[in-house]
Design a protein around this motif. Sequence first.
Motif, PDB file in Angstrom:
ATOM      1  N   THR A  69       0.835  -1.193   0.000  1.00 26.85           N
ATOM      2  CA  THR A  69       0.000   0.000   0.000  1.00 26.85           C
ATOM      3  C   THR A  69       0.871   1.245   0.000  1.00 26.85           C
ATOM      4  O   THR A  69       2.007   1.215   0.468  1.00 26.85           O
ATOM      5  CB  THR A  69      -0.913   0.059   1.246  1.00 26.85           C
ATOM      6  N   GLU A 105      -8.261  -6.163   5.711  1.00 29.45           N
ATOM      7  CA  GLU A 105      -9.646  -6.009   5.276  1.00 29.45           C
ATOM      8  C   GLU A 105     -10.123  -4.581   5.518  1.00 29.45           C
ATOM      9  O   GLU A 105     -10.811  -3.988   4.673  1.00 29.45           O
ATOM     10  CB  GLU A 105     -10.539  -7.003   6.014  1.00 29.45           C
ATOM     11  N   ILE A 108      -7.748  -2.147   2.917  1.00 31.85           N
ATOM     12  CA  ILE A 108      -7.839  -2.282   1.451  1.00 31.85           C
ATOM     13  C   ILE A 108      -9.005  -3.164   0.991  1.00 31.85           C
ATOM     14  O   ILE A 108      -9.173  -3.395  -0.211  1.00 31.85           O
ATOM     15  CB  ILE A 108      -6.517  -2.809   0.846  1.00 31.85           C
ATOM     16  N   GLY A 109      -9.803  -3.659   1.935  1.00 33.49           N
ATOM     17  CA  GLY A 109     -10.968  -4.449   1.561  1.00 33.49           C
ATOM     18  C   GLY A 109     -10.647  -5.863   1.116  1.00 33.49           C
ATOM     19  O   GLY A 109     -11.472  -6.496   0.440  1.00 33.49           O
ATOM     20  N   ASP A 111     -10.794  -9.507   1.486  1.00 34.25           N
ATOM     21  CA  ASP A 111     -11.634 -10.420   2.262  1.00 34.25           C
ATOM     22  C   ASP A 111     -10.747 -11.371   3.070  1.00 34.25           C
ATOM     23  O   ASP A 111      -9.979 -12.147   2.507  1.00 34.25           O
ATOM     24  CB  ASP A 111     -12.527 -11.215   1.299  1.00 34.25           C
ATOM     25  N   SER A 144     -11.323  -8.619  -5.105  1.00 37.50           N
ATOM     26  CA  SER A 144     -11.579  -7.200  -5.369  1.00 37.50           C
ATOM     27  C   SER A 144     -11.210  -6.413  -4.114  1.00 37.50           C
ATOM     28  O   SER A 144     -11.326  -6.920  -3.002  1.00 37.50           O
ATOM     29  CB  SER A 144     -13.050  -6.964  -5.726  1.00 37.50           C
ATOM     30  N   LEU A 145     -10.763  -5.186  -4.323  1.00 42.37           N
ATOM     31  CA  LEU A 145     -10.323  -4.349  -3.206  1.00 42.37           C
ATOM     32  C   LEU A 145     -11.141  -3.067  -3.151  1.00 42.37           C
ATOM     33  O   LEU A 145     -11.541  -2.526  -4.171  1.00 42.37           O
ATOM     34  CB  LEU A 145      -8.839  -4.002  -3.359  1.00 42.37           C
ATOM     35  N   THR A 146     -11.364  -2.590  -1.940  1.00 36.67           N
ATOM     36  CA  THR A 146     -11.983  -1.291  -1.697  1.00 36.67           C
ATOM     37  C   THR A 146     -11.118  -0.572  -0.679  1.00 36.67           C
ATOM     38  O   THR A 146     -11.033  -0.987   0.487  1.00 36.67           O
ATOM     39  CB  THR A 146     -13.415  -1.439  -1.147  1.00 36.67           C
ATOM     40  N   LEU A 147     -10.451   0.485  -1.106  1.00 41.36           N
ATOM     41  CA  LEU A 147      -9.478   1.153  -0.249  1.00 41.36           C
ATOM     42  C   LEU A 147     -10.164   2.086   0.739  1.00 41.36           C
ATOM     43  O   LEU A 147     -11.139   2.768   0.408  1.00 41.36           O
ATOM     44  CB  LEU A 147      -8.483   1.957  -1.095  1.00 41.36           C
ATOM     45  N   ASN A 148      -9.626   2.134   1.962  1.00 46.17           N
ATOM     46  CA  ASN A 148     -10.057   3.111   2.951  1.00 46.17           C
ATOM     47  C   ASN A 148      -9.264   4.391   2.683  1.00 46.17           C
ATOM     48  O   ASN A 148      -8.067   4.446   2.982  1.00 46.17           O
ATOM     49  CB  ASN A 148      -9.774   2.581   4.356  1.00 46.17           C
ATOM     50  N   SER A 154      -3.172   4.267  -2.365  1.00 46.05           N
ATOM     51  CA  SER A 154      -3.210   3.343  -3.503  1.00 46.05           C
ATOM     52  C   SER A 154      -2.627   2.001  -3.100  1.00 46.05           C
ATOM     53  O   SER A 154      -1.999   1.868  -2.044  1.00 46.05           O
ATOM     54  CB  SER A 154      -2.441   3.918  -4.699  1.00 46.05           C
TER      55      SER A 154
END
Length: 210
Positions: A69, A105, A108-109, A111, A144-148, A154
Amino acid sequence: MTHSLYSAAEFRRRAAAQALTVHPDSWRENGDAKLNPSTIPHVEGMKLKDAAVLVAAIDEGDDARLIFTQRNATLRKHSGQVAFPGGAVDEADRDMEAAAAREAEEEIGLDRRLVEPVGRLPDYMALSGFRITPVLAVVQPGFSLTLNPDEVESVFEVPLSFLMNPANHETGSGVWLGTERHYYRMPYQGRDIWGITAGIVRVIYERLYA
């Protein structure tokens, strides 16, 4: 059965094998501690907070990739730096593996059900006040990722073959508390992997691949 040297399967095998030789003083023997032996007494006198990071190898092809990250520039500590997903251990975390997977999790999401822990490195004693446990893991591709956005700017991946090539391990130095301190750097496609993160990568090289 043999595996390609830098595959996730071989990473898993080597991670598990070296984990059997980790003992409380192992942190002194590799990476930044070996590069800066004069800092060891100082770190030993500090009260350190427990933290864990996830060193996640993506299981795809003959050359696994590690997930990194780029931290948000507004963070109080290590702002803007390249890091492994991770953070402080919570009381509810059952162990370091759970802490590292939870933090990944949240940041960066990723799982946590897709994360397969395969070993630990010796703790990294950070001069910033943390005892960091690097948790080695394998992750299947296709996630799949979902960033905080409050924590992570990034995410990027680096081939294990690049990171485990000592020709890509540069060293730099700076002054800390009036003393010169050395650190590793592994620049990759415009990203500056250095400091604690590069130190952990160096320990992976020294314990698993050297």
